[in-house]
Design a protein around this motif. Structure first.
Motif, PDB file in Angstrom:
ATOM      1  N   LYS A  49       0.805  -1.223   0.000  1.00 27.90           N
ATOM      2  CA  LYS A  49       0.000   0.000   0.000  1.00 27.90           C
ATOM      3  C   LYS A  49       0.839   1.274   0.000  1.00 27.90           C
ATOM      4  CE  LYS A  49      -3.827   2.299   2.369  1.00 27.90           C
ATOM      5  NZ  LYS A  49      -4.882   2.180   3.398  1.00 27.90           N
ATOM      6  N   HIS A  50       1.930   1.299   0.726  1.00 25.66           N
ATOM      7  CA  HIS A  50       2.728   2.522   0.861  1.00 25.66           C
ATOM      8  C   HIS A  50       3.959   2.539  -0.046  1.00 25.66           C
ATOM      9  CE1 HIS A  50       0.159   3.716   4.115  1.00 25.66           C
ATOM     10  NE2 HIS A  50       0.442   2.636   4.805  1.00 25.66           N
ATOM     11  N   GLU A  51       4.046   1.577  -0.951  1.00 23.17           N
ATOM     12  CA  GLU A  51       5.188   1.539  -1.863  1.00 23.17           C
ATOM     13  C   GLU A  51       4.949   2.462  -3.057  1.00 23.17           C
ATOM     14  OE1 GLU A  51       7.984   0.045  -1.058  1.00 23.17           O
ATOM     15  OE2 GLU A  51       7.046  -0.637   0.791  1.00 23.17           O
ATOM     16  N   THR A  52       6.032   2.924  -3.656  1.00 17.15           N
ATOM     17  CA  THR A  52       5.928   3.900  -4.753  1.00 17.15           C
ATOM     18  C   THR A  52       6.360   3.332  -6.101  1.00 17.15           C
ATOM     19  OG1 THR A  52       8.164   4.704  -4.240  1.00 17.15           O
ATOM     20  CG2 THR A  52       6.306   5.834  -3.183  1.00 17.15           C
ATOM     21  N   PHE A  53       6.687   2.024  -6.161  1.00 12.22           N
ATOM     22  CA  PHE A  53       7.246   1.468  -7.391  1.00 12.22           C
ATOM     23  C   PHE A  53       6.196   1.014  -8.402  1.00 12.22           C
ATOM     24  CE2 PHE A  53       7.669  -1.891  -4.046  1.00 12.22           C
ATOM     25  CZ  PHE A  53       6.640  -2.713  -4.458  1.00 12.22           C
ATOM     26  N   TYR A  54       4.914   1.072  -8.056  1.00  9.35           N
ATOM     27  CA  TYR A  54       3.904   0.550  -8.987  1.00  9.35           C
ATOM     28  C   TYR A  54       2.855   1.606  -9.345  1.00  9.35           C
ATOM     29  CZ  TYR A  54       0.748   0.022  -4.973  1.00  9.35           C
ATOM     30  OH  TYR A  54      -0.042   0.260  -3.881  1.00  9.35           O
ATOM     31  N   GLU A  55       2.298   1.410 -10.520  1.00  7.85           N
ATOM     32  CA  GLU A  55       1.209   2.257 -10.998  1.00  7.85           C
ATOM     33  C   GLU A  55      -0.136   1.637 -10.667  1.00  7.85           C
ATOM     34  OE1 GLU A  55      -0.632   3.084 -15.400  1.00  7.85           O
ATOM     35  OE2 GLU A  55       1.537   3.327 -15.180  1.00  7.85           O
ATOM     36  N   LYS A  56      -0.196   0.298 -10.786  1.00  7.09           N
ATOM     37  CA  LYS A  56      -1.472  -0.392 -10.593  1.00  7.09           C
ATOM     38  C   LYS A  56      -1.198  -1.839 -10.193  1.00  7.09           C
ATOM     39  CE  LYS A  56      -4.751   0.521 -13.486  1.00  7.09           C
ATOM     40  NZ  LYS A  56      -5.617   0.583 -14.688  1.00  7.09           N
ATOM     41  N   ILE A  57      -2.061  -2.368  -9.315  1.00  8.60           N
ATOM     42  CA  ILE A  57      -2.037  -3.795  -8.973  1.00  8.60           C
ATOM     43  C   ILE A  57      -3.382  -4.393  -9.362  1.00  8.60           C
ATOM     44  CG2 ILE A  57      -1.926  -5.511  -7.118  1.00  8.60           C
ATOM     45  CD1 ILE A  57      -0.057  -3.668  -5.604  1.00  8.60           C
ATOM     46  N   ILE A  58      -3.340  -5.454 -10.152  1.00  5.61           N
ATOM     47  CA  ILE A  58      -4.562  -6.142 -10.568  1.00  5.61           C
ATOM     48  C   ILE A  58      -4.513  -7.561 -10.022  1.00  5.61           C
ATOM     49  CG2 ILE A  58      -5.977  -6.898 -12.518  1.00  5.61           C
ATOM     50  CD1 ILE A  58      -3.332  -4.419 -13.285  1.00  5.61           C
ATOM     51  N   TYR A  59      -5.603  -7.989  -9.399  1.00 10.08           N
ATOM     52  CA  TYR A  59      -5.675  -9.359  -8.890  1.00 10.08           C
ATOM     53  C   TYR A  59      -6.154 -10.313  -9.976  1.00 10.08           C
ATOM     54  CZ  TYR A  59      -5.080  -7.920  -3.988  1.00 10.08           C
ATOM     55  OH  TYR A  59      -4.581  -7.440  -2.799  1.00 10.08           O
ATOM     56  N   PHE A  60      -5.628 -11.544  -9.931  1.00 12.64           N
ATOM     57  CA  PHE A  60      -6.152 -12.594 -10.804  1.00 12.64           C
ATOM     58  C   PHE A  60      -6.392 -13.843  -9.971  1.00 12.64           C
ATOM     59  CE2 PHE A  60      -1.717 -13.778 -10.742  1.00 12.64           C
ATOM     60  CZ  PHE A  60      -1.720 -15.163 -10.841  1.00 12.64           C
ATOM     61  N   ASP A  61      -7.261 -14.707 -10.477  1.00 14.02           N
ATOM     62  CA  ASP A  61      -7.609 -15.944  -9.787  1.00 14.02           C
ATOM     63  C   ASP A  61      -6.759 -17.074 -10.360  1.00 14.02           C
ATOM     64  OD1 ASP A  61      -8.739 -18.133  -8.578  1.00 14.02           O
ATOM     65  OD2 ASP A  61     -10.815 -17.557  -8.993  1.00 14.02           O
ATOM     66  N   ASN A  62      -5.911 -17.650  -9.516  1.00 12.92           N
ATOM     67  CA  ASN A  62      -4.999 -18.706  -9.982  1.00 12.92           C
ATOM     68  C   ASN A  62      -5.552 -20.104  -9.711  1.00 12.92           C
ATOM     69  OD1 ASN A  62      -2.633 -19.485 -11.244  1.00 12.92           O
ATOM     70  ND2 ASN A  62      -1.500 -19.697  -9.333  1.00 12.92           N
ATOM     71  N   THR A  63      -6.859 -20.196  -9.531  1.00 12.61           N
ATOM     72  CA  THR A  63      -7.499 -21.476  -9.262  1.00 12.61           C
ATOM     73  C   THR A  63      -7.501 -22.343 -10.512  1.00 12.61           C
ATOM     74  OG1 THR A  63      -8.955 -20.321  -7.714  1.00 12.61           O
ATOM     75  CG2 THR A  63      -9.593 -22.556  -8.345  1.00 12.61           C
ATOM     76  N   ARG A  64      -7.371 -23.646 -10.328  1.00 11.58           N
ATOM     77  CA  ARG A  64      -7.490 -24.583 -11.464  1.00 11.58           C
ATOM     78  C   ARG A  64      -8.960 -24.723 -11.838  1.00 11.58           C
ATOM     79  NH1 ARG A  64      -3.269 -26.851  -8.479  1.00 11.58           N
ATOM     80  NH2 ARG A  64      -1.387 -27.276  -9.681  1.00 11.58           N
ATOM     81  N   PHE A  65      -9.250 -24.589 -13.144  1.00 10.76           N
ATOM     82  CA  PHE A  65     -10.628 -24.661 -13.620  1.00 10.76           C
ATOM     83  C   PHE A  65     -10.813 -25.862 -14.546  1.00 10.76           C
ATOM     84  CE2 PHE A  65     -10.038 -19.995 -13.008  1.00 10.76           C
ATOM     85  CZ  PHE A  65     -10.978 -19.840 -12.001  1.00 10.76           C
ATOM     86  N   PRO A  66     -12.075 -26.273 -14.780  1.00 16.59           N
ATOM     87  CA  PRO A  66     -12.341 -27.299 -15.798  1.00 16.59           C
ATOM     88  C   PRO A  66     -11.840 -26.834 -17.164  1.00 16.59           C
ATOM     89  CG  PRO A  66     -14.282 -26.905 -14.447  1.00 16.59           C
ATOM     90  CD  PRO A  66     -13.285 -25.850 -14.076  1.00 16.59           C
ATOM     91  N   PHE A  67     -11.662 -27.774 -18.083  1.00 16.38           N
ATOM     92  CA  PHE A  67     -10.986 -27.520 -19.356  1.00 16.38           C
ATOM     93  C   PHE A  67     -11.553 -26.325 -20.114  1.00 16.38           C
ATOM     94  CE2 PHE A  67     -10.614 -28.199 -23.949  1.00 16.38           C
ATOM     95  CZ  PHE A  67      -9.237 -28.168 -24.069  1.00 16.38           C
ATOM     96  N   PHE A  68     -12.868 -26.311 -20.378  1.00 13.38           N
ATOM     97  CA  PHE A  68     -13.438 -25.251 -21.220  1.00 13.38           C
ATOM     98  C   PHE A  68     -13.371 -23.881 -20.531  1.00 13.38           C
ATOM     99  CE2 PHE A  68     -15.475 -29.038 -23.053  1.00 13.38           C
ATOM    100  CZ  PHE A  68     -15.053 -28.870 -24.367  1.00 13.38           C
ATOM    101  N   LYS A  69     -13.522 -23.872 -19.212  1.00 11.28           N
ATOM    102  CA  LYS A  69     -13.380 -22.614 -18.489  1.00 11.28           C
ATOM    103  C   LYS A  69     -11.923 -22.163 -18.501  1.00 11.28           C
ATOM    104  CE  LYS A  69     -14.901 -20.204 -14.334  1.00 11.28           C
ATOM    105  NZ  LYS A  69     -15.577 -20.292 -13.026  1.00 11.28           N
ATOM    106  N   THR A  70     -11.012 -23.126 -18.512  1.00 10.83           N
ATOM    107  CA  THR A  70      -9.588 -22.811 -18.573  1.00 10.83           C
ATOM    108  C   THR A  70      -9.236 -22.117 -19.881  1.00 10.83           C
ATOM    109  OG1 THR A  70      -9.010 -24.656 -17.124  1.00 10.83           O
ATOM    110  CG2 THR A  70      -7.263 -23.788 -18.531  1.00 10.83           C
ATOM    111  N   ILE A  71      -9.810 -22.560 -20.987  1.00 11.68           N
ATOM    112  CA  ILE A  71      -9.571 -21.930 -22.288  1.00 11.68           C
ATOM    113  C   ILE A  71      -9.978 -20.457 -22.250  1.00 11.68           C
ATOM    114  CG2 ILE A  71     -10.211 -21.908 -24.725  1.00 11.68           C
ATOM    115  CD1 ILE A  71      -8.422 -24.219 -23.959  1.00 11.68           C
ATOM    116  N   LYS A  72     -11.157 -20.200 -21.682  1.00 15.54           N
ATOM    117  CA  LYS A  72     -11.624 -18.813 -21.569  1.00 15.54           C
ATOM    118  C   LYS A  72     -10.691 -18.004 -20.668  1.00 15.54           C
ATOM    119  CE  LYS A  72     -15.642 -16.001 -20.292  1.00 15.54           C
ATOM    120  NZ  LYS A  72     -14.831 -15.040 -19.522  1.00 15.54           N
TER     121      LYS A  72
END
Length: 362
Positions: A49-72
């Motif tokens: 939160k108090h660091e100055t080295f970044y412009e933006k932080i975006i979260y992503f979900d690293n969960t394993r998904f079923p095959f067709f959802k994985t493609i998306k």
């Protein structure tokens, strides 16, 4: 000038601390704020939160998904990368489900820590190193013009929790990401009971998902006015608590790494077969207790050594009085006089007052 996107797939709080030298070195070398895509479970927005080295932080979900959802998911992740129009992309690890969208992205310079010579293969030359050591090695390999090896967070920015009724505050972490890393709760109970004899505030930490810890603690602890549980606090609030405490005690885990990064005195208990003692790379003021080399009683006694670790002589409050310096004993005077030519070797105990004056030059 080079715009960088860094993808942090790691899940742990400590892993974020191990990334600080890389992120700071990139920013200071290229003078361009970073885009960070981070695993949503590691709370990087709060930790950084108090660091100055970044412009933006975006979260992503690293969960394993079923095959067709994985493609998306692969296509969505590729599009996310492309929208930032960066010069280079760095993935600090090689989770295979992230490598495909990275290779499909339009970023020209792609650097994957741990990648082998061929697609979807791994480079094992640093296999013997701990995670933090690997991050440091791969960072060195980037040959950045400026190298920043600072693991410390900006502790002055984290507001401290004031406790006017307590001389000292201790943060005790019972939990870690993997349960096999946890030291037996019975040992922590013994430590807590000892600390509760004194006017010390204890913050007890465990995951909000592990409320069973409350059932394992005796009522004298859960009902104590000196105890505060942090399981309902946010990570940022917990960091404020850690920054307010004098000592951090617990399993080698995220909170211990945060304590080390906030320049606190840390006492880390680790089980070598499961967890290496990595937090020492952050701060040399870290004391380690190896559960394979030391038995539980020895570790407990070291931690509750109230004369040196928890309570200084001037703050000994058992009877609400400062601990006074002890008088020099007969044996000490015998050693002192026998080792000095200024005194007769057969000096008697009755002559000690005269000896004191002589020793002080009076």
């Amino acid at each position: 000038m080079k715009k960088s996107l860094v993808i942090i797939a790691a899940r742990g709080l400590g892993d974020l601390i191990y990334h600080l030298p890389l992120l700071r070195s990139l920013y200071e070398s290229y003078r361009e704020k970073l885009i960070i895509i981070s695993n949503k479970v590691n709370h990087s927005k709060e930790v950084y939160k108090h660091e100055t080295f970044y412009e933006k932080i975006i979260y992503f979900d690293n969960t394993r998904f079923p095959f067709f959802k994985t493609i998306k998911t692969i296509l969505d992740f590729k599009n996310l990368i492309n929208q930032f129009n960066v010069d280079q992309l760095i993935l600090t690890g090689s989770p295979r489900r992230l490598m495909m969208p990275i290779y499909l992205s339009k970023v020209k310079e792609k650097i994957i820590f741990g990648e082998g010579k061929f697609f979807f293969t791994k480079d094992n030359k640093y296999q013997h190193l701990t995670y933090s050591e690997k991050i440091m090695k791969y960072t060195e390999n980037l040959n950045l013009p400026i190298k920043n090896n600072d693991f410390f967070l900006k502790s002055s920015e984290f507001k401290k929790v004031e406790e006017i009724n307590f001389k000292k505050k201790i943060f005790l972490s019972l939990d870690s990401h993997h349960d096999q890393n946890n030291w037996d709760i019975k040992n922590y109970i013994k430590i807590i009971r000892e600390i509760l004899l004194y006017n010390i505030k204890i913050y007890i930490n465990f995951s909000p998902a592990k409320l069973y810890f409350l059932d394992l603690l005796p009522k004298e602890i859960t009902n104590s006015k000196n105890i505060f549980f942090t399981n309902k606090n946010t990570i940022y609030e917990i960091m404020q608590v850690i920054n307010s405490c004098d000592y951090i005690i617990g399993n080698e885990s995220g909170p211990v790494c945060l304590g080390a990064s906030l320049k606190k005195e840390v006492h880390s208990i680790y089980i070598p077969i499961h967890t290496p003692p990595e937090s020492k790379i952050i701060n040399s003021k870290t004391y380690y207790y190896n559960t394979e080399k030391e038995n539980d009683v020895t570790i407990i006694n070291k931690i509750i050594d109230l004369g040196e670790i928890l309570i200084s002589p001037g703050e000994f409050l058992e009877n609400n009085h400062n601990l006074k310096p002890g008088a020099w004993c007969h044996e000490w005077w015998q050693l002192k006089t026998n080792s000095s030519d200024s005194y007769s070797k057969d000096i008697s105990f009755e002559l000690i007052p005269c000896s004191i004056s002589k020793l002080m030059g009076k």
